[in-house]
Each structure stands twice: as structure tokens, then as C-alpha cells.
Scaffold this active site. Structure first.
Site, PDB file in Angstrom:
ATOM      1  N   ARG A  46     -17.237  12.003 -63.447  1.00 52.08           N
ATOM      2  CA  ARG A  46     -16.114  11.186 -62.948  1.00 52.08           C
ATOM      3  C   ARG A  46     -15.041  11.043 -64.022  1.00 52.08           C
ATOM      4  NH1 ARG A  46     -16.280   6.036 -63.689  1.00 52.08           N
ATOM      5  NH2 ARG A  46     -18.402   5.726 -62.941  1.00 52.08           N
ATOM      6  N   TYR A  98       6.328  10.732 -46.546  1.00 54.31           N
ATOM      7  CA  TYR A  98       5.104  11.194 -45.890  1.00 54.31           C
ATOM      8  C   TYR A  98       4.411  10.020 -45.174  1.00 54.31           C
ATOM      9  CZ  TYR A  98       0.344  12.975 -45.455  1.00 54.31           C
ATOM     10  OH  TYR A  98      -0.887  13.348 -44.972  1.00 54.31           O
ATOM     11  N   ASP A 170       7.279  12.733 -55.536  1.00 50.29           N
ATOM     12  CA  ASP A 170       6.274  13.516 -54.812  1.00 50.29           C
ATOM     13  C   ASP A 170       6.871  14.907 -54.611  1.00 50.29           C
ATOM     14  OD1 ASP A 170       4.707  14.791 -52.878  1.00 50.29           O
ATOM     15  OD2 ASP A 170       4.205  12.910 -51.867  1.00 50.29           O
ATOM     16  N   LYS A 195      -1.758  21.268 -50.297  1.00 52.35           N
ATOM     17  CA  LYS A 195      -0.688  22.046 -49.703  1.00 52.35           C
ATOM     18  C   LYS A 195      -0.433  23.309 -50.535  1.00 52.35           C
ATOM     19  CE  LYS A 195      -0.849  18.377 -47.180  1.00 52.35           C
ATOM     20  NZ  LYS A 195       0.024  17.215 -47.378  1.00 52.35           N
TER      21      LYS A 195
HETATM   22  C1  LIG Z   1      -0.150  15.796 -47.490  1.00 54.44           C
HETATM   23  C2  LIG Z   1       0.785  15.000 -48.295  1.00 54.44           C
HETATM   24  C3  LIG Z   1       0.351  13.881 -49.025  1.00 54.44           C
HETATM   25  C4  LIG Z   1      -1.079  13.381 -48.964  1.00 54.44           C
HETATM   26  O1  LIG Z   1      -1.980  14.302 -49.472  1.00 54.44           O
HETATM   27  P1  LIG Z   1      -3.509  14.427 -48.989  1.00 54.44           P
HETATM   28  O2  LIG Z   1      -4.011  15.557 -49.813  1.00 54.44           O
HETATM   29  O3  LIG Z   1      -3.487  14.711 -47.526  1.00 54.44           O
HETATM   30  O4  LIG Z   1      -4.168  13.131 -49.280  1.00 54.44           O
HETATM   31  C5  LIG Z   1       1.285  13.205 -49.790  1.00 54.44           C
HETATM   32  N1  LIG Z   1       2.576  13.592 -49.834  1.00 54.44           N
HETATM   33  C6  LIG Z   1       3.035  14.651 -49.142  1.00 54.44           C
HETATM   34  C7  LIG Z   1       4.476  15.029 -49.233  1.00 54.44           C
HETATM   35  C8  LIG Z   1       2.158  15.389 -48.344  1.00 54.44           C
HETATM   36  O5  LIG Z   1       2.625  16.442 -47.644  1.00 54.44           O
END
Ligand SMILES: *Cc1c(COP(=O)(O)O)cnc(C)c1O
Length: 378
Positions: A46, A98, A170, A195
Site C-alpha cells: 500500500r 466530469y 484534470d 482513459k
Molecule cells: C473517467 C474520468 C475521471 C474518473 O476516472 P475513473 O478512472 O473512472 O475513476 C475523472 N476525470 C475525467 C475527465 C474522466 O474522464
């Protein structure tokens, strides 16, 4: 080193025993000590694991940060960053962020005493007006999801600096390949590595990349304390995926631009949102701030001509699915799917309609994607 070289050559050559070219997976919960107080730098997974550390090195290099934390999901990365705040602090965020981030900000952290203002971040005066005495963080997402609105990074980050608040970006949508928020002075960058960074739709993960050592120390403390670090196997998958980030992003973008142009010319499509189109109202800012346009686009379907269901059921190469950034093309309905947690009011405020369709362009042949959309739009 260019970013493609960094993505291939960082976080590798870690195996002194057998010289494996790739970094091994260390699926171990714990590490033995040679003697009291003496180990090889790891004690418990962890808190730290060599496979995860290799990924963190790679991600920090791609964004140009001082360090990184690889987390179990994008949302856990965002949660760990929010825990840099305390009760009574105020956060400014865009009103079209998001859906999962919006839910966390709207329904979880307010109960812990953190306040939020959701605003139109394209309006720099609105950002300035939203600053309060207790504002401690400005949360930026650009391009936004699903409408591909652009936030002026330099301008908003300057407001954060003038008011002594942290700026967090982000950067999931463009990836470090097409956008470098640290160049505009951001303090922290977060990613859903689910992603583009992993890129193969076979893992969920997140990352926090730190702009300075003090934030790195605090952030890593939170990730360990909250217990949201990424499993070694998942970290290994992301490290494997990230090596092809550059060529993948180029291919996503090439097809996305072609598909956007095709959709823009189609009679059953009312409007297309894609940063690479000159019709994008912020095209000048896009060219100034981004190194590319990415692989995501949205459009308004003329549902008096083609029902959403009809479109989805006729498509062969676009899976009806949430998520984005993988090798396969995905299509979805933000109103009923990815963004439904925003509620009708939130959806309307952000400009999402029941006709909005979001597309993640995969790595298939461009001609096949266009032909598929063409037959389904009839
Ligand atoms: C998918 C996404 C998230 C969240 O990520 P997870 O891996 O699904 O928890 C946050 N910000 C953006 C822009 C995203 O596309």
C-alpha cells in the site's frame, strides 16, 4: 528527450537480476527486512511497490512533474487531492466537469465542510468574482466533457496564483501528449489513467502528478493514509499501455478530425463539438494552449430525423459504452449515461441536451468509422 522517448524509456530497466527489458510485476503485499530498520526501500505494497514506482516515474516524466502517485482509479486520485483541504475551505470548479467529479464535489465533500462554487470557467471575470476569503483550490478540466469547452489555463491559473490557491488540472482528455498544464504554472495534475494513458480499456486507474516537493509529500501521505494506491498488476498494465501513448494519440486525432468534418457536413447532425474544427468558438485559444486536439468529440443529433436508439443499434464499430480513450471506438448518451448523476438541472446548466452524443474515436481505420456512421445516420 521528447515525450515519445520518455514514455518508452522511463520506468524501465529495473531488473538487475535478469536484465528484462520491461519492468517486472511485484505481486507481493510485503517485503522482508534484512535486519531491523534495514530493507531495500519497500516495506508494504500500500505504501510503496517497485512496479507502481516505475509507473509513477514514467507519469511524472511525461507531465514534467517532480513526482507522481498512481492510484486505484481516477476518482481516488481526485479524492486524495481534495483531502489536501480542510473543513471550511472553498473550491471553485467548472460547471461542466466530469460527472463523477461533480458528484464527489456536490454530494460528498460538502458534508465534510468543504464548500464549492460551480461556474462557467470560460468567463474569467466569473472566476475572479467567485474567489472568497476561504478559497483554497481552483479545479480545472479542459477540454470539458462532453461539450469540449476550453478553459484558458494561463488566465485561470493566474487567478489562483494571485489569490494563493492551489490550481489543479484534470488532464485526462488530452493526456500529456497534447497538453502540458505545468507549463502554465499548475500546481497539480490529475488523470484517469483508465482513459488515454493506459489506452486499452482493460484497467481502471488514476494518477496525481505533483508540481513541487511539498505537494508531493502531502499527496503521497494522503494516498497511503487513504489506502487508494494502485495494485501492482494494474500499474504494470498502465506502464505497458503508456509506452504507445504518442502514436495512439496521433491516430485518435487523425480519425477524430476526419469524423468531425464528416459529421459537420451531415444533414442529420445539428452541431459538432471538436477542438480541431475551425468552427469551435475558442479555436484561437485551442491553438495557443494545446499541442493537439485529441480523440473526443460530441455532436447534437437531429432526433426528429434519426432517433438515438436507431443510431446506436445500427452502428457496427462503435460500442454503446461509457469511458473513453481506448483502442475501440465508443459512443454514448451523456444525458442518460456518463453524466446522469448531474441531475436534470445540472445537465441543462452545462448545455448537455437529450440529443447530445459523445464519441471516443478508437484506432480503427478512419474510412470504416466514417462509413459506419454514414449508414447509421440514414
Ligand atoms: C473517467 C474520468 C475521471 C474518473 O476516472 P475513473 O478512472 O473512472 O475513476 C475523472 N476525470 C475525467 C475527465 C474522466 O474522464
Amino acid at each position: 528527450m521528447g515525450i515519445r522517448t520518455k514514455s518508452v524509456h522511463t520506468g524501465v530497466y529495473k531488473d538487475d537480476s535478469f536484465n528484462s527489458v520491461t519492468t517486472p510485476i511485484y505481486p507481493t503485499s510485503t517485503f522482508y527486512f534484512d535486519a531491523l530498520g534495514k530493507n531495500k526501500g519497500y516495506d508494504y505494497t500500500r505504501s510503496g511497490n517497485p512496479t507502481r514506482a516505475a509507473l509513477e516515474e514514467n507519469l511524472a516524466a511525461l507531465e514534467g512533474g517532480v513526482g507522481a502517485s498512481a492510484t486505484s482509479t481516477g476518482m481516488s486520485a481526485i479524492t486524495a487531492v481534495l483531502f489536501l483541504l480542510k473543513s471550511g475551505d472553498h473550491v471553485i470548479a467548472g460547471d461542466d466537469i466530469y460527472g463523477g467529479t461533480y458528484r464527489l464535489f456536490d454530494r460528498v465533500f460538502p458534508d465534510l465542510g468543504v464548500e464549492f462554487s460551480f461556474i462557467n470557467m470560460r468567463d474569467i471575470d466569473a472566476v475572479k468574482a467567485a474567489v472568497k476569503d476561504n478559497t483554497k483550490m481552483i479545479w480545472i478540466e479542459t477540454p470539458s466533457n462532453p461539450l469540449l469547452n476550453i478553459v484558458d489555463l494561463a488566465a485561470v491559473i493566474n487567478v489562483a496564483k494571485d489569490n494563493n490557491c492551489l490550481s489543479v488540472v484534470d488532464n485526462t482528455f488530452l493526456s500529456p501528449y497534447f497538453q502540458s498544464p505545468f507549463e502554465f504554472g499548475a500546481d497539480i495534475i490529475v488523470h484517469s489513467t483508465t482513459k488515454y494513458l493506459n489506452g486499452h480499456s482493460d484497467v481502471v486507474g488514476g494518477a496525481i502528478i505533483y508540481g513541487n516537493k511539498e505537494l508531493e509529500e502531502k499527496g503521497k501521505f494522503n494516498v497511503n493514509a487513504l489506502g487508494v494506491s494502485q495494485a501492482p498488476f494494474d500499474a504494470w498494465l498502465v506502464l505497458r499501455g503508456v509506452k504507445t501513448l504518442g502514436p495512439r494519440m496521433e491516430a485518435h486525432q487523425e480519425s477524430a478530425l476526419a469524423v468531425a468534418k464528416f459529421l459537420e457536413s451531415h444533414k442529420n447532425v445539428k452541431k459538432v463539438y471538436y477542438p480541431g474544427l475551425e468552427s469551435h468558438p475558442q479555436f484561437d485559444l485551442i491553438k495557443k494552449q494545446q499541442k493537439g486536439f485529441g480523440g473526443m468529440l460530441s455532436f447534437e443529433l437531429d432526433t426528429s430525423q434519426v432517433a438515438c436508439d436507431h443510431l446506436f443499434s445500427k452502428l457496427e464499430y462503435f460500442c454503446l459504452a461509457e469511458s473513453l480513450g481506448g483502442v475501440e471506438s465508443l459512443i454514448e448518451h451523456p444525458w442518460l449515461m456518463s453524466h446522469s448523476s448531474m441531475g436534470e438541472e445540472g445537465l441543462k446548466a452545462s448545455g448537455i441536451t437529450e440529443e447530445t452524443i459523445r464519441v471516443s474515436i478508437g484506432l480503427e481505420d478512419t474510412e470504416d468509422l466514417i462509413a459506419d456512421l454514414k449508414q447509421a445516420l440514414e
